[in-house]
Write an enzyme that holds these catalytic residues in place. Structure first.
Site, short mmCIF file in Angstrom:
data_model
loop_
_atom_site.label_atom_id
_atom_site.label_comp_id
_atom_site.label_asym_id
_atom_site.label_seq_id
_atom_site.Cartn_x
_atom_site.Cartn_y
_atom_site.Cartn_z
CB CYS A 18 -5.34 8.57 22.40
SG CYS A 18 -6.24 7.38 23.39
CB CYS A 21 -10.80 7.72 22.10
SG CYS A 21 -10.05 8.38 23.59
CG ASP A 452 -8.71 2.80 -23.61
OD1 ASP A 452 -8.92 1.88 -24.43
OD2 ASP A 452 -9.28 3.91 -23.65
#
Length: 775
Positions: A18, A21, A452
């Site tokens: 989970c 952890c 650009d």
């Protein structure tokens, strides 16, 4: 293990169940001197930045001491040089499929066994007519393997965490199912629940419980079954979410035919070196990045750029590894191999983005880290409060177990990583590389996009757009003779005219009428040999073609040769130059013969791309160093109103900064080295993948296709991913916020709590997987 100084270390983590952890491992690693770590539960990987000398074994030992496993990822060569390794080693290194993933296989076996054993237990508890004499003892026989064997991963993880003084989601599951099972054993052996003829009812209604049920075997077995189902489908979904990255890593060729001493030799791709020349036959994958030294073909780049149309390539053009040769035989010189190739860099970018964390995920991680201890306190308070208020112990126990089970913060931990995993993976498939999760936040706020001009809105290379002959001169002869003399020059404008002469169908409409194969089928179409060639610096070229004294260049050069264009031609020249195009005059034998108009073409998709950016609520701005009239002409063609022209390359970042001081949130799209500072300055930098490495390095998002439409796709995908993350987090927070009080008040029985908890995780992952359908 290496003892060299490290800057960045990636580790594969095992045993996490989970988000708590991941939070624990992160805290452990970050306590080490000079270590900054990010651990991602969804990708099961740790990204560790090390300041100074540190043995990787120290990092691995620290993780193992926390109760998890860690190892260095398999080297990139393992994925490409598969033919050189033993079958066993190859199987170990290859990405596991769903069928051969040991963890997934174990989960599947436990889930199937738990379903077979749990369903009869649940049915007997729910349906009173099925409660025959001694039914409770059959329930115990069926439920015991589920609680002990089926839920073993939860018990084992809970015990490991307990030894290290931590509590995670597994602690809640293990406590909840274990308490239900132990309570049932007590009732059966020391209470009256084991008496012949014992029955009890079961209700799905959300209402206060008086705890009249004597045993909770259906709760212990049912919760285990539901949570195993949630864990299994979550694991499958996480693997599905990562398929884009695995597909990228598996795209490359496995063997290559190289030329050694004039002979063709087949070798594993891992043995290919920079400078080697290799052969690519029609239908084969190009082994690595390189330059064509012989041959011409069409290349399918869809797996790299997402663009479906093949691209024509000739001698001198660059090609990308893993793309497919659809035309003729090619000889390619390798320029980049292994981890330096574009494919490997793409995979690395995707993996880094998936392993990182957005700001919203850091909040979720902090909540998950303190969530489990709080839930344990709430469960104890619930049990104590019910007992103090005089309710039966069984009712108090029911409420406390429901709190433990409903509170598992699985959905909270999965909300961000799964959406990020799927979103960035889908982006990679479409030629959009998002460098990190924090980029998603930027795309939401952007209101101005600076484009650009050269190489982004336009093709970035000169080409012939119009051929205007004088009266009595054939346009094809004009282009043919000018092309012949320009072919001896290396100037970009000269190259454009020479190319147009050889491939007139790619030029202007008034010379394309001969058809696409004119240059190949009619030798007279090509210019003759050039004699007495002379380059007049900055003004043009002269020479003799087919016995004619030819002059090609500026008007001043033609005047030196006493060649005077007609007024009509001069007017056409002035008109073309007013729109920012370059005009080359052509004369021979003392007379003006016409003019050739050369310009940087606007990409065919640029107008559509600008319209897409406007539809997203963005204001497009054209930024260029060209003169204002040329810039405004290009802007008008693509639908841009705001133009910033005549900007020196070094000043582009300053323009972006000025827009930001006006309160705008700026995205910049560019491709050149001179765009790199502006890309870095912008709130969101997007580099065209056809551009320079400097621009790509400075950007936040890389658009692998040289197509401006990818910019709007990138912003749409990023925004969609961010909204999915927020939707997931809302669901996870709302679920836990609403469910815990219901459970504490006894309005939710434990088995329903387990089913709801499992559903919340599957919902979050399923919601994230919808991003795979992004178009």
């Amino acid at each position: 293990m290496t003892t060299a100084a490290l800057s960045n270390v990636d580790l594969e983590i095992g045993g996490m169940t989970c988000a708590s952890c991941a939070m624990r491992i992160e805290k452990k690693l970050n306590k080490l001197d000079g270590v900054t770590a990010t651990v991602n539960y969804a990708t099961e990987k740790a990204q560790i930045a090390v300041d100074g000398d540190l043995d990787t074994s120290v990092l691995i030992t620290e993780i193992e001491n926390a109760g998890y496993t860690a190892k260095l990822p398999a080297p990139p060569a393992a994925a490409t040089g598969a033919e050189n390794v033993e079958p066993a080693a190859r199987a170990e290194r290859a990405p596991a499929s769903r069928s051969d993933d040991p963890e997934l296989r174990s989960l599947r076996h436990r889930l199937i066994g738990s379903i077979v054993l749990s369903v009869p237990v649940i049915l007997m508890a729910m349906v009173p007519p099925l409660q025959f004499t001694y039914w409770q003892w059959l329930s115990l026989a069926l439920a015991a393997p589920v609680v002990v064997w089926g839920a073993w991963p939860f018990h084992r993880a809970a015990w490991v965490n307990l030894r290290h003084g931590a509590a995670t989601m597994d602690t809640l599951v293990s406590l909840g199912t274990g308490a239900a099972f132990l309570w049932s054993l007590y009732a059966l052996f020391f209470g009256t629940a084991g008496m012949p003829g014992m029955t009890h009812g079961f209700s799905f209604a959300i209402e206060p419980s008086d705890g009249a049920a004597n045993i909770y075997l259906e709760v212990a077995a049912g919760v285990t079954m539901f949570i195993l189902a949630g864990r299994y489908f979550e694991k499958r979904a996480k693997r599905a979410a990562g398929t884009a990255l695995r597909a990228l890593l598996e795209l490359g060729a496995k063997e290559v035919s190289v030329l050694r001493a004039g002979a063709e030799v087949s070798i594993p791709i891992a043995d290919l070196r920079v400078g080697d020349e290799f052969i690519v036959r029609p239908g084969e994958k190009i082994a690595t990045d390189g330059v064509i030294v012989s041959g011409a073909s069409a290349i399918d780049q869809s797996m790299i750029t997402g663009e479906s149309l093949p691209v024509d390539v000739v001698e001198g053009d660059g090609v990308t590894g893993a793309t497919i040769n659809e035309g003729g035989r090619l000889i390619v010189r390798a320029t980049r191999v292994g981890a330096d190739t574009q494919l490997a860099q793409m995979a690395k970018l995707v993996e880094q983005a998936q392993t990182g964390k957005a700001e919203v995920q850091r909040l979720a991680d902090r909540v998950s880290g303190i969530f489990v201890p709080i839930v344990l306190v709430v469960a104890v308070l619930t049990l104590g409060t019910w007992l103090v208020l005089g309710f039966p112990a069984s009712a108090a126990f029911t409420a406390a177990v429901a709190v433990l089970i409903i509170a598992c913060p699985c959905a909270l931990g999965l909300a961000t990583p799964t959406a990020l995993l799927v979103g960035t993976g889908r982006g990679a498939q479409r030629g959009i590389l998002i460098k990190g999760p924090e980029i998603l936040e930027s795309t939401r706020r952007v209101d101005t996009v600076v484009l650009d001009k050269t190489g982004t809105v336009t093709e970035g290379r000169m080409s012939v757009v119009e051929v205007v002959p004088e009266a009595g001169t054939d346009a094809r002869d004009l282009l043919r003779i000018a092309g012949a003399i320009e072919d001896a020059s290396e100037h970009p404008i000269a190259r454009a005219i020479a190319k147009a002469a050889l491939h007139p169908h790619e030029g202007s409409e008034n010379v394309a009428s001969r058809g696409p194969d004119a240059a190949d089928t009619d030798p007279s179409w090509r210019g003759g040999a050039v004699e007495s060639f002379q380059n007049v610096e900055g003004r043009g070229v002269t020479g003799v073609v087919e016995g004619r004294a030819v002059v090609v260049g500026r008007a001043s050069l033609l005047e030196d040769w006493a060649i005077h264009p007609s007024q009509a031609l001069l007017d056409a020249k002035a008109s073309a130059e007013a729109s920012g195009q370059t005009v080359v005059l052509v004369g021979w034998d003392g007379e003006a013969r016409g003019m050739i108009v050369v310009a940087d073409r606007v990409k065919s998709t640029s107008a559509e791309a600008v319209a897409s950016l406007r539809a997203l609520g963005l204001t497009p701005v054209l930024l260029t160093g060209d003169n204002r009239s040329a810039a405004q002409h290009i802007a008008a063609l693509v639908g841009i109103d705001e133009v910033i022209a005549e900007v020196l390359p070094a000043d582009k970042a300053g323009v972006v900064s000025r827009l930001q001081t006006e309160g705008r949130v700026v995205a910049m799209v560019g491709d050149g080295v001179n765009d790199a500072p502006a890309l870095a300055q912008a709130d969101l930098g997007m580099a065209m993948g056809t551009g320079t490495d400097a621009a790509i390095e400075a950007s936040d998002i890389t658009l692998v296709r040289g197509d401006l439409r990818a910019a709007s796709d990138a912003i749409r995908l990023s925004r969609r991913t961010l909204s999915t993350i927020k939707g997931n987090l809302f669901w996870a927070f709302a679920y836990n916020t609403a469910a815990i009080p219901l459970a504490a008040l006894g309005l939710l029985n434990p088995m329903l709590a387990g089913a709801a908890m499992a559903f919340s995780s599957v919902f979050v992952v399923g919601n994230s997987l919808r991003l795979r359908r992004f178009k």
